[in-house]
Enzyme design. Structure first.
Site, PDB file in Angstrom:
ATOM      1  N   PHE A  48     -17.932  14.372 -27.915  1.00 27.01           N
ATOM      2  CA  PHE A  48     -17.504  13.470 -28.991  1.00 27.01           C
ATOM      3  C   PHE A  48     -17.453  12.007 -28.567  1.00 27.01           C
ATOM      4  CE2 PHE A  48     -13.214  12.927 -27.350  1.00 27.01           C
ATOM      5  CZ  PHE A  48     -13.056  14.063 -26.565  1.00 27.01           C
ATOM      6  N   ASP A  82       2.647  19.838 -21.134  1.00 28.15           N
ATOM      7  CA  ASP A  82       1.914  18.605 -21.362  1.00 28.15           C
ATOM      8  C   ASP A  82       2.910  17.695 -22.077  1.00 28.15           C
ATOM      9  OD1 ASP A  82       0.441  16.479 -22.325  1.00 28.15           O
ATOM     10  OD2 ASP A  82      -1.353  17.679 -22.668  1.00 28.15           O
ATOM     11  N   TYR A 142       0.831  -1.210   0.000  1.00 27.25           N
ATOM     12  CA  TYR A 142       0.000   0.000   0.000  1.00 27.25           C
ATOM     13  C   TYR A 142       0.861   1.254   0.000  1.00 27.25           C
ATOM     14  CZ  TYR A 142      -4.024   2.962   0.653  1.00 27.25           C
ATOM     15  OH  TYR A 142      -4.999   3.902   0.461  1.00 27.25           O
ATOM     16  N   ARG A 191     -11.748  14.956 -35.362  1.00 21.22           N
ATOM     17  CA  ARG A 191     -11.153  16.033 -34.582  1.00 21.22           C
ATOM     18  C   ARG A 191     -11.554  17.324 -35.273  1.00 21.22           C
ATOM     19  NH1 ARG A 191     -11.257  14.555 -29.985  1.00 21.22           N
ATOM     20  NH2 ARG A 191      -9.536  13.631 -28.866  1.00 21.22           N
ATOM     21  N   PHE A 250      -6.326  21.152 -25.607  1.00 27.44           N
ATOM     22  CA  PHE A 250      -6.610  19.726 -25.692  1.00 27.44           C
ATOM     23  C   PHE A 250      -7.878  19.477 -24.879  1.00 27.44           C
ATOM     24  CE2 PHE A 250      -6.476  15.286 -24.446  1.00 27.44           C
ATOM     25  CZ  PHE A 250      -6.424  14.709 -25.703  1.00 27.44           C
ATOM     26  N   THR A 251      -8.696  18.521 -25.344  1.00 25.37           N
ATOM     27  CA  THR A 251     -10.037  18.326 -24.774  1.00 25.37           C
ATOM     28  C   THR A 251     -10.042  18.230 -23.247  1.00 25.37           C
ATOM     29  OG1 THR A 251      -9.761  15.976 -25.218  1.00 25.37           O
ATOM     30  CG2 THR A 251     -10.961  17.252 -26.860  1.00 25.37           C
ATOM     31  N   LYS A 259       0.690   7.283 -23.912  1.00 24.00           N
ATOM     32  CA  LYS A 259       1.282   7.654 -25.191  1.00 24.00           C
ATOM     33  C   LYS A 259       2.776   7.362 -25.140  1.00 24.00           C
ATOM     34  CE  LYS A 259      -2.770   9.883 -25.342  1.00 24.00           C
ATOM     35  NZ  LYS A 259      -3.311  10.887 -24.444  1.00 24.00           N
TER      36      LYS A 259
END
Ligand SMILES: *Cc1c(COP(=O)(O)O)cnc(C)c1O
Length: 457
Positions: free
Chosen positions: A449, A216, A73, A383, A125-126, A259
């Site tokens: 979307f 990011d 943990y 997009r 970015f969304t 990614k």
């Protein structure tokens, strides 16, 4: 094609069968999915280019790492390995694991944004913008104008326009800007990179005004490879050298490990400031878990740490960029309208020029993605106007770019798969006049979307 494309720097050890379907089956499937490729079952998909997020093929070393999960943990040794990877490769002091990138965006937005603030960024970015807005900030796009022109072929189309940034600082005051959100590469501009010179200049300007820069980092390795290939002075540097220099111009980053971490789930928030880290550590226990595992299991942290080290291999990343370029060149040579130059993770079809007879509020890119699926079983994603959503007054955002994204998962498909994709798009282009637009039959209130449903006009 005359150009030689780099062959795979890996061989196949395990295979995953994929569905071969008929056009009749696909016509039924897309209707059932409300003409939204997000709502298709993956069983009905032949080549899945919906996203490169979490669709990576892990290496034997990463799979072996899963067996070494320390599921304590607190104080897991896999957390220490992840921390070491972030410190050695990215150069940040503190790391907070999260279930994926948006978990980090949530915490960063909550610890830094006050209602009435502004967050400048190089195109939205969304999920990033959604968290900024949920915490009361207004997003301001400060990307260079050239990024909005899908035909302009320049090396660093993701750069921030320093004049736009300076104007915003003058207009609202530095105290209203908690941080600059700098994405490397820029997903919604087509995976376009930011130059090292631009990162440095943004950081210097931000420091002058006492504003932080938060990157990011989701596709930072792709960005680094573009710098190596395109920016003067970097041809002989390693990917690691370049990544480290990039992050020397930031105070922290959010990362989606799904990614460039080459894993299927995971992410983190990294920071240099001890006080900010304390605030983030206090919040992560509310939203994710203990600061030493956040939203991840021990084995997942191990796979991510190993993936981050592997991602620094030049052969790996150069091959990835070559696959994307290969698909782009095949389409371009056939006269298909695509965004240029081709970015790091995807080829983007320009639906405005593909279906010029369909107005933007009839969702040409959404329809093109549906048609590509019917034609070939290839799944892509919209997009454009659907992804852009509505503003505070309930009107559509009308983005300049109306695109369909063909996203290449890491280490998953071969050049032959990409040939199938190219042939299907070329076939659709021949029949483009016969296609009409779509209308909403269900529209969800946020991030529409993902679950919206449509019918053809
Ligand atoms: C995917 C992505 C995110 C969000 O990460 P998730 O892991 O999907 O939550 C943020 N920014 C960019 C640029 C992304 O591509």
């Amino acid at each position: 094609m005359d150009k030689k494309y780099m062959a795979e720097p890996y061989k196949i050890k395990m295979v995953e069968p994929i569905a071969v379907t008929t056009r009749e089956q696909r016509e039924i499937a897309i209707k059932k999915a409300g003409y939204n490729t997000f709502l298709l079952d993956s069983d009905d998909v032949y080549i899945d280019l919906l996203t490169d997020s979490g669709t990576n093929a892990m290496s034997e070393n990463q799979w072996a790492g899963l067996m070494l999960g320390d599921e304590a943990y607190a104080g897991s040794k896999n957390f220490k390995h992840l921390q070491q990877a972030v410190q050695e490769l990215y150069g940040f002091k503190y790391v907070i694991p999260t279930h994926q990138g948006r978990g980090a965006e949530n915490i960063l937005s909550k610890i830094m944004i006050k209602p009435g603030d502004y967050v400048p960024g190089n195109m939205y970015f969304t999920t990033t913008r959604a968290h900024q807005e949920l915490n009361g900030a207004a997003f301001r796009d400060v990307i260079i104008d050239e990024a909005h022109d899908p035909e302009l072929n320049i090396a660093f189309k993701g750069n921030i326009d320093l004049n736009k940034l300076e104007k915003l600082i003058d207009e609202v005051g530095a105290e209203k800007i908690p941080y600059i959100c700098l994405a490397v590469t820029v997903n919604l501009a087509g995976g376009q990179p930011v130059s090292m010179a631009n990162m440095k200049a943004v950081y210097e300007l931000a420091q002058k005004h006492g504003i932080k820069v938060m990157m990011d980092a989701t596709r930072c390795v792709e960005n680094a490879c573009f710098i190596k290939h395109r920016e003067a002075g970097y041809a002989n540097k390693t990917i690691l050298d370049i990544v480290k220099e990039m992050f020397s111009y930031a105070d922290g980053c959010t990362m989606s490990g799904k990614k460039d971490g080459i894993v299927n789930i995971g992410g983190f928030l990294a920071l240099n400031d001890g006080d900010l880290y304390q605030k983030a550590a206090n919040l992560v226990v509310v939203y994710e878990g203990m600061p030493s595992y956040g939203g991840m299991s021990g084995r997942d942290m191990e796979a991510l740490a190993r993936g981050m080290y592997e991602s620094m291999d030049y052969n790996y990343i150069a091959h990835r960029l070559a696959q994307v370029e290969y698909l782009g060149e095949k389409l371009d040579q056939a006269g298909i309208p695509i965004v240029k130059p081709v970015g790091g993770h995807a080829v983007f079809l320009d639906a405005r020029r593909f279906y010029p007879h369909i107005p933007q509020n009839q969702f040409p890119a959404q329809m093109l993605a549906a048609q590509l699926y019917i034609e070939s079983g290839v799944r892509s994603m919209e997009r454009g106007i659907v992804s852009a959503g509505r503003d505070k007054d309930g009107n559509h955002h009308y983005p300049k770019l109306e695109l369909v994204r063909l996203t290449i998962p890491r280490r998953v498909y071969t050049y032959s798969h990409l040939d199938v994709v190219a042939e299907a798009v070329i076939e659709l282009y021949k029949k483009r006049d016969q296609v009409k637009g779509l209308r909403f039959v269900y529209e969800p209130p946020v991030l529409r979307f993902f679950t919206a449903r449509f019918e053809p006009n």
